[in-house]
Write an enzyme that holds these catalytic residues in place. Sequence first.
Site, PDB file in Angstrom:
ATOM      1  N   GLU A  48       0.855  -1.204   0.000  1.00  0.00           N
ATOM      2  CA  GLU A  48       0.000   0.000   0.000  1.00  0.00           C
ATOM      3  C   GLU A  48       0.892   1.255   0.000  1.00  0.00           C
ATOM      4  O   GLU A  48       1.929   1.268   0.667  1.00  0.00           O
ATOM      5  CB  GLU A  48      -0.847  -0.009   1.285  1.00  0.00           C
ATOM      6  CG  GLU A  48      -1.695   1.225   1.523  1.00  0.00           C
ATOM      7  CD  GLU A  48      -2.308   1.258   2.929  1.00  0.00           C
ATOM      8  OE1 GLU A  48      -1.678   0.751   3.896  1.00  0.00           O
ATOM      9  OE2 GLU A  48      -3.427   1.783   3.063  1.00  0.00           O
ATOM     10  N   ASN A 110      -6.792   6.272  -1.917  1.00  0.00           N
ATOM     11  CA  ASN A 110      -5.729   5.315  -1.613  1.00  0.00           C
ATOM     12  C   ASN A 110      -5.927   4.168  -2.620  1.00  0.00           C
ATOM     13  O   ASN A 110      -6.884   3.409  -2.508  1.00  0.00           O
ATOM     14  CB  ASN A 110      -5.892   4.849  -0.160  1.00  0.00           C
ATOM     15  CG  ASN A 110      -4.721   3.999   0.312  1.00  0.00           C
ATOM     16  OD1 ASN A 110      -3.991   3.428  -0.488  1.00  0.00           O
ATOM     17  ND2 ASN A 110      -4.568   3.901   1.625  1.00  0.00           N
ATOM     18  N   LYS A 127      -9.349   2.118  -2.253  1.00  0.00           N
ATOM     19  CA  LYS A 127      -9.613   1.531  -0.923  1.00  0.00           C
ATOM     20  C   LYS A 127     -11.001   1.904  -0.403  1.00  0.00           C
ATOM     21  O   LYS A 127     -11.354   3.095  -0.373  1.00  0.00           O
ATOM     22  CB  LYS A 127      -8.531   2.014   0.048  1.00  0.00           C
ATOM     23  CG  LYS A 127      -8.567   1.392   1.442  1.00  0.00           C
ATOM     24  CD  LYS A 127      -7.330   1.847   2.222  1.00  0.00           C
ATOM     25  CE  LYS A 127      -7.220   1.230   3.596  1.00  0.00           C
ATOM     26  NZ  LYS A 127      -5.960   1.638   4.274  1.00  0.00           N
ATOM     27  N   GLU A 146      -6.076   8.663   7.590  1.00  0.00           N
ATOM     28  CA  GLU A 146      -6.563   8.238   6.262  1.00  0.00           C
ATOM     29  C   GLU A 146      -7.943   8.805   5.966  1.00  0.00           C
ATOM     30  O   GLU A 146      -8.281   9.093   4.823  1.00  0.00           O
ATOM     31  CB  GLU A 146      -6.620   6.714   6.191  1.00  0.00           C
ATOM     32  CG  GLU A 146      -5.272   6.080   5.996  1.00  0.00           C
ATOM     33  CD  GLU A 146      -5.407   4.639   5.591  1.00  0.00           C
ATOM     34  OE1 GLU A 146      -5.915   4.353   4.506  1.00  0.00           O
ATOM     35  OE2 GLU A 146      -4.993   3.781   6.400  1.00  0.00           O
ATOM     36  N   CYS A 171      -4.949  -2.906   2.723  1.00  0.00           N
ATOM     37  CA  CYS A 171      -4.696  -2.877   4.167  1.00  0.00           C
ATOM     38  C   CYS A 171      -5.920  -3.144   5.036  1.00  0.00           C
ATOM     39  O   CYS A 171      -6.306  -4.272   5.231  1.00  0.00           O
ATOM     40  CB  CYS A 171      -4.015  -1.580   4.569  1.00  0.00           C
ATOM     41  SG  CYS A 171      -3.285  -1.742   6.208  1.00  0.00           S
ATOM     42  N   ASN A 196       0.104  -1.169   5.250  1.00  0.00           N
ATOM     43  CA  ASN A 196       0.967  -0.479   6.225  1.00  0.00           C
ATOM     44  C   ASN A 196       0.232  -0.610   7.549  1.00  0.00           C
ATOM     45  O   ASN A 196      -0.803   0.058   7.748  1.00  0.00           O
ATOM     46  CB  ASN A 196       1.066   1.025   5.939  1.00  0.00           C
ATOM     47  CG  ASN A 196       1.992   1.382   4.798  1.00  0.00           C
ATOM     48  OD1 ASN A 196       3.144   1.725   4.996  1.00  0.00           O
ATOM     49  ND2 ASN A 196       1.467   1.318   3.583  1.00  0.00           N
TER      50      ASN A 196
HETATM   51  N1  CDT Z   1      -3.171   1.325   6.394  1.00  0.00           N
HETATM   52  C1  CDT Z   1      -4.123   0.756   7.146  1.00  0.00           C
HETATM   53  O1  CDT Z   1      -5.259   0.596   6.715  1.00  0.00           O
HETATM   54  N2  CDT Z   1      -3.752   0.414   8.399  1.00  0.00           N
HETATM   55  C2  CDT Z   1      -4.697  -0.088   9.350  1.00  0.00           C
HETATM   56  C3  CDT Z   1      -4.334   0.380  10.699  1.00  0.00           C
HETATM   57  C4  CDT Z   1      -5.496   0.261  11.573  1.00  0.00           C
HETATM   58  S1  CDT Z   1      -5.561   1.335  12.836  1.00  0.00           S
HETATM   59  C5  CDT Z   1      -5.800   2.858  12.395  1.00  0.00           C
HETATM   60  C6  CDT Z   1      -4.811  -1.598   9.360  1.00  0.00           C
HETATM   61  O2  CDT Z   1      -5.949  -2.075   9.422  1.00  0.00           O
HETATM   62  O3  CDT Z   1      -3.815  -2.310   9.356  1.00  0.00           O
END
Ligand code: CDT
Length: 312
Positions: A48, A110, A127, A146, A171, A196
């Site tokens: 990502e 995204n 996304k 985000e 993600c 990420n």
């Molecule tokens: N990038 C991304 O979507 N990361 C989220 C972090 C969750 S907490 C804000 C994930 O679900 O891994």
Amino acid sequence: MAERNLRVAAAQMGPITKNEPKAAVVGRLITHLKLASEENVELVVFPELTLTTFFPRWFVEDEDDLELDSFYETSMPSAETEFLFSTAKDLGIGFCLGYAELTESGERYNTQVLVNGGGEIVGKYRKVHLPGHEEHEPWREFQHLERRYFKAGGSFPTWRAFESVVGMAICNDRRWSETYRSLALGGAELILIGYNTPIHYAPDPSQDRLASFHSRLVMQAGAYQNGCYVIGVAKGGIEEGVESLSDSCIIGPSGEILAEAKTDGDELIIADIDLDICKNYKQTLFDFARYRKPETYGAITNQTGAILPEEL
Ligand code: CDT
């Protein structure tokens, strides 16, 4: 019928600093492609927001801020990624690339694109599930904005590519069972997921020690319950002081892990997949046409939060 074997790779990335030029990142991606080519890989999946540091960890008040814009691409291929596309085409390798997209009308997404071995973009996914928050929350060690910096995508399309049916997710999407089922209802056999994932989860730090377990749990379940291969690819390691999960892996339709990363840095992991194994699941236990009961699943699309039974 011809066999449908595909050699795929997850191109895990280590940290990218805030000041790392995109050209330097593209150089790292090309190193991955060359290694993949030596191993006869046909499809390479990058994480990502591959081209920059994970910028939603910082608050920027003004969305027209030029520094914020520098994290986004206004075209794909962009000037900086042209060389990635041409190298992949010369090597005859397809790839999947996550990046921040700024459209002509000013919308921010995204995004992930799927590129075939001829260098053509065959699919674009934006996304759907945007985690985190919209406003600055100074109590957090770092932000996860985000929901401020991106608009949500509106569908889970699938595409015919690589002699298969391919879907993408990004993600946080991987934690939602609806993602995999929507893609599988579009016939997906191969689901490509960049991520990420900061290991520290500020709203409930008791989950921190479970970051790896939860990531595998959802992707392995998604693969098995939908008879799909899942390729999960991290940007991991300690980036600008924030530790993110690595743990990239390639999962089969049995739910078993076929290949997994061993490091927190740039690392290519490879698996040979037989796409016809998806049928073992899609035509038996998870024969959707025969066994699904959509008339009983209305709540899934008709409501977001839970509606409890009335109190007695
Ligand atoms: N990038 C991304 O979507 N990361 C989220 C972090 C969750 S907490 C804000 C994930 O679900 O891994």
